[in-house]
Motif scaffolding. Structure first.
Motif, PDB file in Angstrom:
ATOM      1  N   HIS A  51       1.053  -1.222   0.277  1.00 46.01           N
ATOM      2  CA  HIS A  51       0.156  -0.029   0.085  1.00 46.01           C
ATOM      3  C   HIS A  51       1.151   1.462  -0.240  1.00 46.01           C
ATOM      4  O   HIS A  51       0.799   1.932  -0.886  1.00 46.01           O
ATOM      5  CB  HIS A  51      -0.889  -0.535   1.305  1.00 46.01           C
ATOM      6  N   MET A  54       0.051   5.223  -1.488  1.00 47.71           N
ATOM      7  CA  MET A  54      -1.089   5.397  -2.023  1.00 47.71           C
ATOM      8  C   MET A  54      -2.099   5.899  -1.891  1.00 47.71           C
ATOM      9  O   MET A  54      -2.203   5.921  -0.234  1.00 47.71           O
ATOM     10  CB  MET A  54      -1.619   3.624  -2.736  1.00 47.71           C
ATOM     11  N   ASP A  55      -2.766   6.880  -2.471  1.00 50.03           N
ATOM     12  CA  ASP A  55      -3.806   7.436  -1.344  1.00 50.03           C
ATOM     13  C   ASP A  55      -3.632   8.815  -1.363  1.00 50.03           C
ATOM     14  O   ASP A  55      -4.311  10.056  -0.869  1.00 50.03           O
ATOM     15  CB  ASP A  55      -4.883   7.199  -1.175  1.00 50.03           C
ATOM     16  N   LYS A  80       1.727   4.142  -8.695  1.00 50.38           N
ATOM     17  CA  LYS A  80       1.014   3.678  -8.812  1.00 50.38           C
ATOM     18  C   LYS A  80      -0.204   3.752  -7.614  1.00 50.38           C
ATOM     19  O   LYS A  80      -0.501   3.835  -6.487  1.00 50.38           O
ATOM     20  CB  LYS A  80       0.171   1.658  -8.705  1.00 50.38           C
ATOM     21  N   ASN A  81      -1.260   4.671  -8.070  1.00 47.81           N
ATOM     22  CA  ASN A  81      -2.428   5.810  -6.949  1.00 47.81           C
ATOM     23  C   ASN A  81      -1.463   6.463  -6.100  1.00 47.81           C
ATOM     24  O   ASN A  81      -2.074   6.793  -5.142  1.00 47.81           O
ATOM     25  CB  ASN A  81      -3.019   4.030  -6.439  1.00 47.81           C
ATOM     26  N   THR A  82      -0.445   6.333  -6.342  1.00 50.36           N
ATOM     27  CA  THR A  82       0.642   7.524  -5.199  1.00 50.36           C
ATOM     28  C   THR A  82       0.356   9.186  -6.049  1.00 50.36           C
ATOM     29  O   THR A  82       0.477   9.568  -7.659  1.00 50.36           O
ATOM     30  CB  THR A  82       1.767   7.491  -5.454  1.00 50.36           C
ATOM     31  N   LYS A  83       0.726   9.881  -5.740  1.00 47.35           N
ATOM     32  CA  LYS A  83      -0.389  11.838  -6.311  1.00 47.35           C
ATOM     33  C   LYS A  83       0.779  12.234  -5.631  1.00 47.35           C
ATOM     34  O   LYS A  83      -0.636  13.593  -6.171  1.00 47.35           O
ATOM     35  CB  LYS A  83      -1.731  11.399  -5.565  1.00 47.35           C
ATOM     36  N   THR A 108       0.987   8.260 -14.055  1.00 47.52           N
ATOM     37  CA  THR A 108      -1.014   8.679 -14.960  1.00 47.52           C
ATOM     38  C   THR A 108      -0.328   7.619 -16.054  1.00 47.52           C
ATOM     39  O   THR A 108      -2.106   7.914 -17.186  1.00 47.52           O
ATOM     40  CB  THR A 108      -0.639  10.506 -15.260  1.00 47.52           C
ATOM     41  N   ASP A 110      -0.767   3.906 -17.329  1.00 46.50           N
ATOM     42  CA  ASP A 110      -1.543   1.949 -16.749  1.00 46.50           C
ATOM     43  C   ASP A 110      -0.603   0.987 -18.352  1.00 46.50           C
ATOM     44  O   ASP A 110      -0.774   0.825 -19.056  1.00 46.50           O
ATOM     45  CB  ASP A 110      -2.197   1.760 -16.630  1.00 46.50           C
ATOM     46  N   CYS A 112       2.614   1.368 -14.438  1.00 47.36           N
ATOM     47  CA  CYS A 112       3.087   2.505 -14.563  1.00 47.36           C
ATOM     48  C   CYS A 112       4.339   1.722 -14.594  1.00 47.36           C
ATOM     49  O   CYS A 112       4.686   0.473 -14.122  1.00 47.36           O
ATOM     50  CB  CYS A 112       2.564   2.576 -12.587  1.00 47.36           C
TER      51      CYS A 112
END
Length: 147
Positions: A51, A54-55, A80-83, A108, A110, A112
């Protein structure tokens, strides 16, 4: 010693000790790089490593995440999903810097892309993008871990 003076002193001493104990307990784990201390979250099992950050939409400038592994092997991380942009710092078993992936952008596409250590690593420290350059980190620099 005068009794009227002793009582306020004891109260003050108790207050100082209480605050000191709370400060030590609240400090939590940290790492030190070139004299700069970062509070860290530790990812030391498969679920927490998977995890990661992420997010997250932000992270304090003096904060990071330390990924801990049981062996030394080349590591590859993705965003992935890290902003938020991150620096990925790869360290060997002796906590010596092996390599840095600087200012890795959020993913951004897919799939990644993966960012590699290029050499065996046991620890990976993720900090806000730009921190490694700001500290002037170079291979061989040591990371101290405080738990």
């Amino acid at each position: 010693m005068n009794r009227s003076f002793r009582s306020p002193c004891l109260v003050l001493l108790a207050l100082v000790l209480t605050v000191s104990i709370q400060a030590c307990a609240a400090k939590g784990p940290s790492v030190e790089l070139k004299g700069q201390t970062y509070s860290i979250e530790i990812a030391d099992n498969d679920a927490s490593r998977e995890h990661g950050l992420m997010d997250r939409t932000e992270m304090a400038a003096d904060h990071g995440m330390l990924f801990v592994f049981q062996d030394d092997t080349p590591r590859a991380f993705w965003m992935k999903n890290t902003k938020i942009p991150l620096d990925m710092l790869f360290f060997d078993a002796d906590r010596r810097l092996v390599s840095v992936q600087h200012n890795v952008p959020p993913c951004t596409a897919d799939p990644c892309p993966a960012y590699s250590s290029g050499a065996p690593a046991r620890y990976v420290l993720e900090l806000n993008g730009g921190q490694a350059s700001k500290l002037g980190l170079a291979p061989g620099d040591e990371m101290q871990i405080h738990r």
